[in-house]
Write an enzyme that holds these catalytic residues in place. Sequence first.
Site, mmCIF file in Angstrom:
data_model
loop_
_atom_site.group_PDB
_atom_site.id
_atom_site.type_symbol
_atom_site.label_atom_id
_atom_site.label_comp_id
_atom_site.label_asym_id
_atom_site.label_seq_id
_atom_site.Cartn_x
_atom_site.Cartn_y
_atom_site.Cartn_z
ATOM 1 N N HIS A 29 -3.146 5.063 -2.477
ATOM 2 C CA HIS A 29 -3.875 4.197 -3.637
ATOM 3 C C HIS A 29 -4.846 2.984 -3.043
ATOM 4 O O HIS A 29 -4.269 2.395 -1.994
ATOM 5 C CB HIS A 29 -2.885 3.608 -4.489
ATOM 6 C CG HIS A 29 -2.212 4.346 -5.411
ATOM 7 N ND1 HIS A 29 -1.115 5.577 -5.053
ATOM 8 C CD2 HIS A 29 -2.234 4.611 -6.769
ATOM 9 C CE1 HIS A 29 -0.915 6.122 -6.206
ATOM 10 N NE2 HIS A 29 -1.496 5.682 -7.284
ATOM 11 N N PRO A 30 -5.748 2.803 -3.487
ATOM 12 C CA PRO A 30 -6.695 1.937 -3.129
ATOM 13 C C PRO A 30 -6.134 0.341 -3.443
ATOM 14 O O PRO A 30 -5.257 0.370 -4.429
ATOM 15 C CB PRO A 30 -8.102 2.020 -3.881
ATOM 16 C CG PRO A 30 -7.698 2.489 -5.119
ATOM 17 C CD PRO A 30 -6.267 3.580 -4.682
ATOM 18 N N PHE A 46 0.780 -2.425 -2.305
ATOM 19 C CA PHE A 46 1.020 -2.716 -3.714
ATOM 20 C C PHE A 46 0.459 -1.954 -4.806
ATOM 21 O O PHE A 46 -0.751 -1.732 -4.874
ATOM 22 C CB PHE A 46 0.926 -4.266 -3.923
ATOM 23 C CG PHE A 46 1.400 -4.693 -5.453
ATOM 24 C CD1 PHE A 46 0.315 -4.865 -6.326
ATOM 25 C CD2 PHE A 46 2.415 -4.830 -5.660
ATOM 26 C CE1 PHE A 46 0.757 -5.330 -7.553
ATOM 27 C CE2 PHE A 46 3.056 -5.075 -6.925
ATOM 28 C CZ PHE A 46 1.940 -5.562 -7.903
ATOM 29 N N VAL A 47 1.352 -1.170 -5.476
ATOM 30 C CA VAL A 47 1.056 -0.327 -6.955
ATOM 31 C C VAL A 47 1.245 -0.669 -7.963
ATOM 32 O O VAL A 47 2.578 -1.015 -8.307
ATOM 33 C CB VAL A 47 1.109 1.174 -6.517
ATOM 34 C CG1 VAL A 47 0.504 1.940 -7.505
ATOM 35 C CG2 VAL A 47 0.428 1.392 -4.970
HETATM 36 N N1 LIG Z 1 -3.054 -0.337 -5.651
HETATM 37 C C1 LIG Z 1 -3.135 -0.173 -7.311
HETATM 38 O O1 LIG Z 1 -2.234 -0.495 -7.852
HETATM 39 N N2 LIG Z 1 -4.086 0.565 -7.495
HETATM 40 C C2 LIG Z 1 -4.538 1.007 -8.840
HETATM 41 N N3 LIG Z 1 -3.677 0.673 -9.970
HETATM 42 C C3 LIG Z 1 -4.301 1.308 -10.982
HETATM 43 O O2 LIG Z 1 -3.687 1.324 -12.200
HETATM 44 N N4 LIG Z 1 -5.322 1.827 -10.726
HETATM 45 C C4 LIG Z 1 -5.540 1.741 -9.358
HETATM 46 O O3 LIG Z 1 -6.544 1.784 -8.680
#
Ligand SMILES: NC(=O)NC1=NC(=O)NC1=O
Length: 174
Positions: free
Chosen positions: A67-68, A119-120
């Site tokens: 994930h970026p 962190f996502v």
């Molecule tokens: N690190 C992230 O949480 N990335 C992201 N969350 C999203 O909903 N889209 C993303 O690219």
Amino acid sequence: MDINTVNSLSYEDFVQVFGNVVEKCPLISAAVWSRRPFTGLSDIEANIAEFIDSLPRSGQEGILRCHPDLAGKDLQSGTLTRESNEEQSQAGMTALDSVEISRMRHLNSEYKKRFGFPFVICARMNDKEAILRQLSERLTNERETELERAIDEVKKICRLRLYNLVLSDTQNKL
Ligand SMILES: NC(=O)NC1=NC(=O)NC1=O
């Protein structure tokens, strides 16, 4: 797309359509294709969730590492995937002031140092205030707790991306 069309796709076409429902992890759709026919959108979603849950911790951490960063270098350089770009823009990541940008960068790097993955969060279900708040709060989580939480966010992102591709279960019955 209705579920009958989904079920008739070759695996090449299925991966072409669904390959990015989990960010940069086409393997997941390539694997889940074998579980067709699906009864509907939620069945596809459940099969993807089951595949993710069956992975060892290293596999789940690998998904997160694909994930970026939010408001990170990919956003700045315009190299985000289409989905990620839409999600991040909609959550206000392109409208941060300089203080917010440096706070995101600092917290993201603290988070990565602590957990070894980025962190996502499901950006489309949050605005920039909520994202900054969650990032500072989750930074203090225990590793196991945070891995589970981050994977839950990946599943939310996946669900919303699926809704953009497949008619919902109710729409499909109309
Ligand atoms: N690190 C992230 O949480 N990335 C992201 N969350 C999203 O909903 N889209 C993303 O690219």
